[in-house]
Motif scaffolding. Sequence first.
Motif, PDB file in Angstrom:
ATOM      1  N   LYS A  69       0.838  -1.200   0.000  1.00 30.78           N
ATOM      2  CA  LYS A  69       0.000   0.000   0.000  1.00 30.78           C
ATOM      3  C   LYS A  69       0.875   1.252   0.000  1.00 30.78           C
ATOM      4  O   LYS A  69       0.547   2.244  -0.656  1.00 30.78           O
ATOM      5  CB  LYS A  69      -0.925  -0.005   1.212  1.00 30.78           C
ATOM      6  CG  LYS A  69      -1.895  -1.174   1.236  1.00 30.78           C
ATOM      7  CD  LYS A  69      -2.735  -1.177   2.513  1.00 30.78           C
ATOM      8  CE  LYS A  69      -3.645  -2.398   2.553  1.00 30.78           C
ATOM      9  NZ  LYS A  69      -4.441  -2.450   3.805  1.00 30.78           N
ATOM     10  N   ILE A  70       1.979   1.190   0.732  1.00 32.12           N
ATOM     11  CA  ILE A  70       2.919   2.311   0.738  1.00 32.12           C
ATOM     12  C   ILE A  70       3.497   2.527  -0.654  1.00 32.12           C
ATOM     13  O   ILE A  70       3.660   3.663  -1.108  1.00 32.12           O
ATOM     14  CB  ILE A  70       4.046   2.053   1.758  1.00 32.12           C
ATOM     15  CG1 ILE A  70       3.499   2.175   3.189  1.00 32.12           C
ATOM     16  CG2 ILE A  70       5.216   3.006   1.550  1.00 32.12           C
ATOM     17  CD1 ILE A  70       4.496   1.762   4.262  1.00 32.12           C
ATOM     18  N   ARG A  71       3.776   1.436  -1.340  1.00 32.30           N
ATOM     19  CA  ARG A  71       4.364   1.532  -2.675  1.00 32.30           C
ATOM     20  C   ARG A  71       3.426   2.206  -3.681  1.00 32.30           C
ATOM     21  O   ARG A  71       3.873   2.691  -4.725  1.00 32.30           O
ATOM     22  CB  ARG A  71       4.763   0.134  -3.178  1.00 32.30           C
ATOM     23  CG  ARG A  71       6.053  -0.379  -2.536  1.00 32.30           C
ATOM     24  CD  ARG A  71       7.240   0.377  -3.052  1.00 32.30           C
ATOM     25  NE  ARG A  71       8.499   0.016  -2.413  1.00 32.30           N
ATOM     26  CZ  ARG A  71       9.338   0.877  -1.909  1.00 32.30           C
ATOM     27  NH1 ARG A  71       9.072   2.163  -1.948  1.00 32.30           N
ATOM     28  NH2 ARG A  71      10.469   0.475  -1.368  1.00 32.30           N
ATOM     29  N   LEU A  72       2.139   2.251  -3.387  1.00 31.49           N
ATOM     30  CA  LEU A  72       1.208   2.956  -4.256  1.00 31.49           C
ATOM     31  C   LEU A  72       1.417   4.466  -4.175  1.00 31.49           C
ATOM     32  O   LEU A  72       1.067   5.203  -5.094  1.00 31.49           O
ATOM     33  CB  LEU A  72      -0.235   2.618  -3.871  1.00 31.49           C
ATOM     34  CG  LEU A  72      -0.673   1.159  -4.057  1.00 31.49           C
ATOM     35  CD1 LEU A  72      -2.089   0.973  -3.536  1.00 31.49           C
ATOM     36  CD2 LEU A  72      -0.589   0.750  -5.526  1.00 31.49           C
ATOM     37  N   HIS A  73       1.992   4.921  -3.062  1.00 30.05           N
ATOM     38  CA  HIS A  73       2.212   6.345  -2.834  1.00 30.05           C
ATOM     39  C   HIS A  73       3.669   6.761  -2.982  1.00 30.05           C
ATOM     40  O   HIS A  73       3.950   7.929  -3.250  1.00 30.05           O
ATOM     41  CB  HIS A  73       1.758   6.742  -1.423  1.00 30.05           C
ATOM     42  CG  HIS A  73       0.306   6.493  -1.144  1.00 30.05           C
ATOM     43  ND1 HIS A  73      -0.683   7.374  -1.515  1.00 30.05           N
ATOM     44  CD2 HIS A  73      -0.314   5.453  -0.549  1.00 30.05           C
ATOM     45  CE1 HIS A  73      -1.856   6.891  -1.144  1.00 30.05           C
ATOM     46  NE2 HIS A  73      -1.665   5.741  -0.564  1.00 30.05           N
ATOM     47  N   SER A  74       4.591   5.817  -2.785  1.00 30.87           N
ATOM     48  CA  SER A  74       5.980   6.231  -2.631  1.00 30.87           C
ATOM     49  C   SER A  74       6.962   5.164  -3.100  1.00 30.87           C
ATOM     50  O   SER A  74       6.712   3.958  -2.958  1.00 30.87           O
ATOM     51  CB  SER A  74       6.242   6.526  -1.143  1.00 30.87           C
ATOM     52  OG  SER A  74       7.600   6.782  -0.906  1.00 30.87           O
ATOM     53  N   ASN A  75       8.082   5.630  -3.657  1.00 35.47           N
ATOM     54  CA  ASN A  75       9.217   4.762  -3.978  1.00 35.47           C
ATOM     55  C   ASN A  75      10.335   4.947  -2.953  1.00 35.47           C
ATOM     56  O   ASN A  75      11.500   4.668  -3.229  1.00 35.47           O
ATOM     57  CB  ASN A  75       9.753   5.066  -5.380  1.00 35.47           C
ATOM     58  CG  ASN A  75       8.920   4.405  -6.464  1.00 35.47           C
ATOM     59  OD1 ASN A  75       8.368   3.332  -6.268  1.00 35.47           O
ATOM     60  ND2 ASN A  75       8.810   5.056  -7.612  1.00 35.47           N
TER      61      ASN A  75
END
Length: 236
Positions: A69-75
Amino acid sequence: MENTAILIVDDEQSIVTMLETMLKKEGFYQVYKAHTGKDALHILEKQQIDIIILDVMLPDGSGFDFCPKIRLHSNAYILFLTARVSDLDVLTGFATGGDDYVTKPFNPLEIAARIKAYIRRVEQSQVPSVSFPNKQYDFGRFKLDENAGELIVDGKIVSCPTQVYLLLLYFCKHPNTIFSKSTLLEEVWGFDRYVDENTVSVHIRRIRERIEKDPSNPEYLVTVRGLGYKLVKEFS
């Protein structure tokens, strides 16, 4: 370092306070804090974060579950904090999108060392190259544009977490050269004392999922049995 934004996600206040104090002493002043995965996601929706220190055991779920879910917002570079030490747990962390892990209990200075090593890698990747002035590496099906920090596959930009990008960039700069896991850990991660070699294997897989037509039968990033890996480039 003062411009590096770090997010600590842990429900143990003592750990959060210890890490925040240590980071500020080391020159990192943009420190954000979250005690649940949901709080972390809210912060990521509003703030540009460079590094995330993510506890595996959170009140509202596993850090492994929140990582995609974090990867949907951030690299951002994601460093797991975990009391789990089995190979399966470590591989799960990498497979969900993590970049590194530290087992509890830990020395906070080890966290600082890993963060600084990561920052050095990013800075070095941005140093102008004399050998490749245009800083674009063309392998036919995919291109890596170092100037833009973009991976382009079949003409489309593909999302690429920072550590995956740095590993691929290293291969692109040294085509047709075999590298062992230990060499890659030292050259790309910046150190190999605390890092499991499985780290390399998982990141190799993550690269193949992006650049290969069939990641299970790679044509570009190939395994040389008993020696390591190499990125194949045919020169015309």
